[in-house]
Design a protein around this motif. Structure first.
Motif, short mmCIF file in Angstrom:
data_model
loop_
_atom_site.label_atom_id
_atom_site.label_comp_id
_atom_site.label_asym_id
_atom_site.label_seq_id
_atom_site.Cartn_x
_atom_site.Cartn_y
_atom_site.Cartn_z
N ASN A 1 -14.89 77.65 54.05
CA ASN A 1 -13.86 76.98 54.84
C ASN A 1 -14.46 75.82 55.61
O ASN A 1 -15.64 75.83 55.96
N VAL A 2 -13.62 74.83 55.94
CA VAL A 2 -14.05 73.70 56.75
C VAL A 2 -14.64 74.19 58.06
O VAL A 2 -15.66 73.70 58.52
N THR B 1 -1.50 55.47 58.28
CA THR B 1 -1.55 56.92 58.41
C THR B 1 -2.92 57.44 57.97
O THR B 1 -3.68 56.73 57.31
N VAL B 2 -3.20 58.67 58.36
CA VAL B 2 -4.41 59.36 57.95
C VAL B 2 -3.96 60.64 57.23
O VAL B 2 -3.15 61.40 57.77
N SER B 3 -4.48 60.85 56.04
CA SER B 3 -4.05 61.99 55.23
C SER B 3 -4.76 63.28 55.62
O SER B 3 -5.81 63.27 56.26
N LYS B 4 -4.16 64.39 55.21
CA LYS B 4 -4.77 65.70 55.43
C LYS B 4 -6.16 65.78 54.78
O LYS B 4 -7.11 66.22 55.44
N PRO B 5 -6.34 65.34 53.51
CA PRO B 5 -7.69 65.40 52.92
C PRO B 5 -8.71 64.56 53.69
O PRO B 5 -9.87 64.95 53.82
N TYR B 6 -8.28 63.41 54.21
CA TYR B 6 -9.21 62.56 54.97
C TYR B 6 -9.62 63.27 56.27
O TYR B 6 -10.80 63.26 56.64
N ALA C 1 -15.48 68.09 57.87
CA ALA C 1 -16.47 68.89 57.17
C ALA C 1 -17.61 68.09 56.55
O ALA C 1 -18.75 68.52 56.57
N ASN C 2 -17.29 66.95 55.99
CA ASN C 2 -18.28 66.16 55.25
C ASN C 2 -17.96 64.69 55.47
O ASN C 2 -17.45 64.03 54.57
N PRO C 3 -18.25 64.18 56.66
CA PRO C 3 -17.82 62.82 57.01
C PRO C 3 -18.34 61.77 56.03
O PRO C 3 -19.47 61.86 55.53
#
Length: 147
Positions: free
Chosen positions: A2-3, A41-46, A52-54
């Motif tokens: 998990n993140v 906008t900023v997405s959920k995956p972003y 988690a992994n910038p």
């Protein structure tokens, strides 16, 4: 994994993870992540990737404003966190000031800009003065010269 289970050291990543820990889902964050100036906008995956992994590059200004809207914290705080995470630059937050620093800031608060500029110049001049302790002769030398 998990993140939430991944180790994160970045300041912006921590802000996103903290919001998630308080119950704000990534989906809800994404729904609120709209820059009020440009509509970016900023997405959920972003958001999940930032947490988690910038990526190698920090968010741009419209994304920063969108993140501020999503996390409901100031744009300034998001910028400070991004600067810390990507540039290793730490800003001095008022909460981290010593009692003396807060007293000085309180005294300067509300002064007009020309007056603030004068105080700034005085502080800079004092900082550039040589160390007065090292410029003074020691006590033994003073005693020898007094005879």
């Amino acid at each position: 994994m998990n993140v939430e289970d991944q180790p994160v050291t970045g300041a912006l990543s921590r802000l996103i993870l903290d919001a998630n820990d308080r119950g704000l889902s990534y989906g809800k964050m994404a729904g609120q992540a709209v820059d009020p100036e440009t509509g970016t906008t900023v997405s959920k995956p972003y958001l999940q990737r930032l947490a988690a992994n910038p990526p190698a590059n920090p968010p741009n200004l419209p994304q920063i404003r969108a993140l501020a809207a999503a996390l409901r914290i100031s744009e300034r705080r998001i910028k400070a966190a991004a600067a810390e995470q990507w540039l290793d630059y730490k800003t001095a937050e008022p909460g981290s000031y010593t009692r003396e620093m807060r007293a000085i800031v309180d005294l300067l608060t509300g002064m007009p800009d020309p007056e603030l500029s004068r105080w700034r110049a005085m502080i800079q001049a004092v900082r550039e003065l040589p160390d007065l302790k090292s410029a003074q002769p020691d006590n033994a030398a003073r005693e020898r010269s007094s005879f």
